[in-house]
Scaffold this motif. Structure first.
Motif, PDB file in Angstrom:
ATOM      1  N   GLY A 130      27.631 -54.977  42.535  1.00 28.25           N
ATOM      2  CA  GLY A 130      29.192 -55.214  42.749  1.00 28.25           C
ATOM      3  C   GLY A 130      29.303 -55.531  44.153  1.00 28.25           C
ATOM      4  O   GLY A 130      28.894 -54.846  45.083  1.00 28.25           O
ATOM      5  N   ILE A 131      30.090 -56.526  44.410  1.00 26.55           N
ATOM      6  CA  ILE A 131      30.704 -56.775  46.004  1.00 26.55           C
ATOM      7  C   ILE A 131      32.055 -56.961  45.763  1.00 26.55           C
ATOM      8  O   ILE A 131      32.699 -57.256  44.599  1.00 26.55           O
ATOM      9  CB  ILE A 131      29.972 -57.871  46.553  1.00 26.55           C
ATOM     10  CG1 ILE A 131      30.220 -59.393  45.530  1.00 26.55           C
ATOM     11  CG2 ILE A 131      28.625 -57.685  46.777  1.00 26.55           C
ATOM     12  CD1 ILE A 131      29.734 -60.710  46.520  1.00 26.55           C
ATOM     13  N   ALA A 132      32.677 -56.792  47.014  1.00 26.89           N
ATOM     14  CA  ALA A 132      34.233 -57.014  47.005  1.00 26.89           C
ATOM     15  C   ALA A 132      34.652 -57.221  48.574  1.00 26.89           C
ATOM     16  O   ALA A 132      33.875 -56.516  49.355  1.00 26.89           O
ATOM     17  CB  ALA A 132      34.899 -55.585  46.581  1.00 26.89           C
ATOM     18  N   LEU A 133      35.683 -57.870  48.817  1.00 24.57           N
ATOM     19  CA  LEU A 133      36.113 -57.803  50.433  1.00 24.57           C
ATOM     20  C   LEU A 133      37.146 -56.879  50.624  1.00 24.57           C
ATOM     21  O   LEU A 133      38.047 -56.615  49.841  1.00 24.57           O
ATOM     22  CB  LEU A 133      36.838 -59.443  50.390  1.00 24.57           C
ATOM     23  CG  LEU A 133      36.034 -60.427  49.971  1.00 24.57           C
ATOM     24  CD1 LEU A 133      36.488 -61.960  50.413  1.00 24.57           C
ATOM     25  CD2 LEU A 133      34.595 -60.481  50.772  1.00 24.57           C
ATOM     26  N   SER A 134      37.034 -56.640  51.872  1.00 24.21           N
ATOM     27  CA  SER A 134      38.025 -55.572  52.432  1.00 24.21           C
ATOM     28  C   SER A 134      39.528 -56.248  52.367  1.00 24.21           C
ATOM     29  O   SER A 134      39.619 -57.358  52.496  1.00 24.21           O
ATOM     30  CB  SER A 134      37.936 -55.361  53.889  1.00 24.21           C
ATOM     31  OG  SER A 134      39.077 -55.054  54.466  1.00 24.21           O
ATOM     32  N   ALA A 141      35.831 -52.907  42.988  1.00 26.20           N
ATOM     33  CA  ALA A 141      37.214 -53.695  43.281  1.00 26.20           C
ATOM     34  C   ALA A 141      38.238 -52.935  44.001  1.00 26.20           C
ATOM     35  O   ALA A 141      38.340 -51.878  44.118  1.00 26.20           O
ATOM     36  CB  ALA A 141      37.559 -53.994  42.040  1.00 26.20           C
ATOM     37  N   PHE A 142      38.725 -53.645  45.139  1.00 25.46           N
ATOM     38  CA  PHE A 142      40.350 -53.118  45.602  1.00 25.46           C
ATOM     39  C   PHE A 142      41.324 -53.255  44.848  1.00 25.46           C
ATOM     40  O   PHE A 142      41.280 -54.421  44.463  1.00 25.46           O
ATOM     41  CB  PHE A 142      40.094 -53.657  47.169  1.00 25.46           C
ATOM     42  CG  PHE A 142      39.466 -53.027  48.091  1.00 25.46           C
ATOM     43  CD1 PHE A 142      39.930 -51.993  48.728  1.00 25.46           C
ATOM     44  CD2 PHE A 142      38.166 -53.664  48.446  1.00 25.46           C
ATOM     45  CE1 PHE A 142      38.844 -51.381  49.982  1.00 25.46           C
ATOM     46  CE2 PHE A 142      37.276 -53.085  49.438  1.00 25.46           C
ATOM     47  CZ  PHE A 142      37.765 -51.959  50.017  1.00 25.46           C
ATOM     48  N   GLY A 143      42.044 -52.069  44.650  1.00 19.28           N
ATOM     49  CA  GLY A 143      42.977 -52.127  43.760  1.00 19.28           C
ATOM     50  C   GLY A 143      44.383 -52.863  44.732  1.00 19.28           C
ATOM     51  O   GLY A 143      44.472 -52.980  45.869  1.00 19.28           O
ATOM     52  N   VAL A 162      35.536 -47.595  42.070  1.00 17.34           N
ATOM     53  CA  VAL A 162      34.172 -47.793  41.757  1.00 17.34           C
ATOM     54  C   VAL A 162      33.786 -47.283  40.591  1.00 17.34           C
ATOM     55  O   VAL A 162      34.032 -46.228  39.999  1.00 17.34           O
ATOM     56  CB  VAL A 162      33.449 -46.990  42.676  1.00 17.34           C
ATOM     57  CG1 VAL A 162      31.732 -47.018  42.680  1.00 17.34           C
ATOM     58  CG2 VAL A 162      33.678 -47.133  44.208  1.00 17.34           C
ATOM     59  N   GLY A 163      33.162 -48.195  39.737  1.00 20.56           N
ATOM     60  CA  GLY A 163      32.608 -47.894  38.266  1.00 20.56           C
ATOM     61  C   GLY A 163      31.491 -47.340  38.150  1.00 20.56           C
ATOM     62  O   GLY A 163      30.418 -48.165  38.863  1.00 20.56           O
TER      63      GLY A 163
END
Length: 387
Positions: free
Chosen positions: A124-128, A186-188, A195-196
């Protein structure tokens, strides 16, 4: 033989990255109200607010176009401000930028330290939440010793292939295995990192609150246990999971997660802080006290769920073995009608689905991951219109 998608045409999707306010004590969003263990949680509207609309029992999916083709083992998908998409390759350990208007692909670079094997690799990837100013990309990957989360500066002014800065390890020590590595991040709405994780094939880890395996973790952007977590000084947000693969919030900031079952039931869960989701004692719905029941469950050959997204009042869930996209209409955190299956067998294994604003979704296939049957053009990203 799978059907072919419409060729790419000129179009763009404007994506707004929003961050909701956290609760006054720093706690997670959407946690007011409660429900008894074993029940699916629902929440009544706050005083003075109108009741949430219930989506129609039946919805629709239209494949608008193929956005990009020729991707190898795509896993994570993150929209960038301005409309482009970032996609991670599990096996190549690269992050690529895709222009949705043209399908042009630009490799940002390879993430060092990734050790692809089995179900592990660059996931997984996510943006700040502050990406516009800090240019940070977060990534979950399998190393030689563990699963971990890192962050890297994205420098667009450097040449293609050299745009990723050295990874800064944010969080380490998540159990790794040939199977069940979790990987979705994912950022909430509270700007915290969720983090899963998976139990890496060791089922006993899921019920052990001291272990990081078989959990949903909630961290600060720096990798510390987030304020308001249910267990003191612990990153653990929920436990009793087998292999968490999808994370998404609805408009009321309630968290949902998809999860692989073993041989009987896959699950979509509504996540409560401190909730125990039953694995390995329970797979699917259970009458045993203390476990939270899923919103919905599926036979494993119909789902094997991966990414999820929320749009148009429903959760949309990508199926790997099931080779279909599920629509689960919601009323609160309960299903308001029977789930519907779309795209069954048309594009093969479906890995990741991401909200693209309004009634649009991005959908990534997963036929080059060693378990699919790739055809010309695989793997691909599709743009969907849904209702």
């Amino acid at each position: 033989m799978r059907l072919r998608a419409v060729p790419a045409v000129l179009a763009t999707a404007v994506l707004l990255l929003t961050a909701g306010c956290s609760s006054g004590d720093g706690g997670p969003p959407g946690t007011d109200g409660s429900a008894s263990p074993g029940d699916t949680a629902t929440r009544s509207p706050s005083p003075g607010r109108s009741a949430e609309p219930t989506p129609p029992a039946k919805g629709s999916v239209k494949v608008v176009r193929t956005v990009a083709e020729g991707l190898n083992s795509p896993w994570g998908l993150a929209p960038v401000p301005g409309g482009d998409l970032l996609v991670s390759s599990r096996d190549e350990a690269t992050i690529t930028r895709v222009d949705p208007a043209t399908g042009e692909k630009t490799e940002l670079g390879e993430v060092p330290g990734v050790s692809p094997s089995g179900e592990g690799g660059l996931l997984g990837i996510a943006l700040s939440p502050a990406y516009a100013s800090d240019r940070m990309i977060y990534a979950y990957f399998t190393s030689a010793s563990d699963n971990r989360v890192v962050r890297m500066i994205h420098d667009e002014d450097k040449p293609a292939g050299e745009q990723l800065g050295a990874p800064d390890t944010v969080f380490r020590g998540i159990p790794k295995g040939v199977i069940h590595n979790g990987g979705r991040i994912a950022f909430g709405p509270d700007r915290m990192l969720y983090v899963g994780t998976g139990e890496s094939g060791d089922t006993g880890l899921s019920q052990d609150k001291e272990s990081l395996g078989g959990k949903i973790l909630r961290l600060t952007p720096e990798g510390e246990p987030a304020p308001g977590n249910p267990f003191p000084d612990s990153p653990v947000y929920s436990y009793g999971h087998r292999n968490v693969q999808g994370l998404a919030w609805d408009r009321e900031q309630r968290l949902f997660a998809s999860e692989f079952g073993q041989n009987t039931w896959d699950e979509l869960n509504a996540i409560r802080p401190g909730g125990n989701y039953g694995w390995p004692q329970a797979e699917g719905r259970s009458d045993e006290g203390g476990f939270r029941n899923p919103v919905e469950q599926w036979r494993t050959d119909e789902a094997s769920p991966s990414g999820i997204a929320h749009a148009e009042g429903s959760v949309w869930m990508a199926g790997l073995r099931g080779e279909r996209l599920w629509r689960i209409p919601l009323k609160g955190t309960a299903a308001s009608a029977e789930p519907q299956a779309f795209l069954e067998g048309e594009y093969g294994r479906l890995r990741t689905v991401v909200a693209a604003g309004d009634d649009r979704l991005w959908l990534a296939t997963s036929n080059t991951d060693g378990r699919g049957d790739p055809e010309d053009g695989d793997d691909r990203i599709l743009e969907l219109r849904v209702s």
